[in-house]
Design a protein around this motif. Structure first.
Motif, short mmCIF file in Angstrom:
data_model
loop_
_atom_site.label_atom_id
_atom_site.label_comp_id
_atom_site.label_asym_id
_atom_site.label_seq_id
_atom_site.Cartn_x
_atom_site.Cartn_y
_atom_site.Cartn_z
N SER A 238 -20.13 -12.59 -6.99
CA SER A 238 -19.22 -13.03 -5.92
C SER A 238 -19.84 -14.16 -5.11
O SER A 238 -19.18 -15.15 -4.80
CB SER A 238 -18.89 -11.87 -4.98
N ARG B 137 -22.14 -16.25 -6.15
CA ARG B 137 -22.19 -17.41 -7.03
C ARG B 137 -20.84 -18.09 -7.11
O ARG B 137 -20.74 -19.32 -7.01
CB ARG B 137 -22.66 -16.99 -8.43
N ASP B 138 -19.78 -17.31 -7.23
CA ASP B 138 -18.43 -17.88 -7.30
C ASP B 138 -18.04 -18.57 -6.00
O ASP B 138 -17.40 -19.61 -6.01
CB ASP B 138 -17.41 -16.80 -7.66
N GLN B 139 -18.45 -17.97 -4.87
CA GLN B 139 -18.15 -18.58 -3.56
C GLN B 139 -18.89 -19.89 -3.39
O GLN B 139 -18.34 -20.85 -2.85
CB GLN B 139 -18.52 -17.61 -2.44
N SER B 140 -20.14 -19.95 -3.83
CA SER B 140 -20.92 -21.19 -3.68
C SER B 140 -20.39 -22.28 -4.61
O SER B 140 -20.47 -23.46 -4.30
CB SER B 140 -22.39 -20.94 -3.92
N ARG B 141 -19.85 -21.91 -5.76
CA ARG B 141 -19.27 -22.90 -6.68
C ARG B 141 -17.98 -23.50 -6.12
O ARG B 141 -17.70 -24.67 -6.34
CB ARG B 141 -18.96 -22.27 -8.03
N SER B 142 -17.19 -22.67 -5.44
CA SER B 142 -15.91 -23.16 -4.92
C SER B 142 -16.06 -23.87 -3.58
O SER B 142 -15.13 -24.52 -3.14
CB SER B 142 -14.92 -22.00 -4.80
N ALA B 143 -17.22 -23.76 -2.95
CA ALA B 143 -17.40 -24.39 -1.64
C ALA B 143 -17.76 -25.85 -1.75
O ALA B 143 -18.03 -26.44 -2.68
CB ALA B 143 -18.52 -23.68 -0.89
#
Length: 189
Positions: A181, A183-189
């Protein structure tokens, strides 16, 4: 390699398997080689060599077949789950051919799940595959008190070993889900 080393590889797969696909392949290959060689009664040296070779073979297969890497990783880690589950269900009295067939069946199902469900399935597969290997490593490291975690002899030991496997796998799943989660948040930010 002692039981402590196997325990460490199992915990690494259980809690960080999704963090690196290379780590997951190497750890799963090692785990599958270790559990299969151990179930066939190999010496510690032979088991270690088979486990290391299985780790390298699994990594090479995943590298060569990049598009099907999820299938391979899921299959190898699923094989660990199948081997552990067979050990819990059959103990030392199991038929070797049945153990191989059962392990392969679970490996194929896990590989297909990983290929179609991606990270969702890999988190489950790595967590429970790693937990199974970690418990087998603990049983090897401390056989006087924990041997039942590898091959339980009684129904009570089977229930305790299965509960420990499920609990450790659930904790590993929870940790990996939080990492995924983030990792996914940092990719979308």
């Amino acid at each position: 390699m002692t039981g402590v080393g196997v325990l460490a590889v199992g915990l690494l797969l259980c809690f960080a398997g999704l963090a690196s696909i290379h780590l997951a392949v190497l750890a799963s290959g090692f785990a599958l080689g270790w559990l299969l060689a151990e179930s066939l009664g190999g010496s510690l040296g032979v088991i270690s060599i088979v486990a290391l070779c299985a780790a390298v073979v699994a990594w090479v297969l995943a590298t060569l077949v990049f598009r099907a890497a999820l299938l391979v990783v899921g299959g190898v880690a699923g094989g660990v789950i199948g081997a552990k589950l067979f050990g819990l269900l059959e103990g030392d009295d199991g038929n070797v051919l049945l153990a191989v067939l059962f392990t392969l069946a679970v490996a194929v199902l896990a590989g297909l799940a990983a290929q179609h469900l991606h990270d969702t399935a890999l988190v489950w597969i790595c967590a429970f595959g790693g937990a199974g290997l970690a418990l087998s490593g603990a049983a090897r490291a401390w056989p006087d008190g924990l041997e039942f975690l590898r091959t339980p002899d009684t129904t009570a030991e089977t229930v305790i070993a299965a509960a420990a496997w499920l609990a450790l796998g659930a904790v590993g799943w929870s940790v990996q889900r939080r990492w995924a989660s983030r990792r996914d948040q940092s990719r979308s930010a």
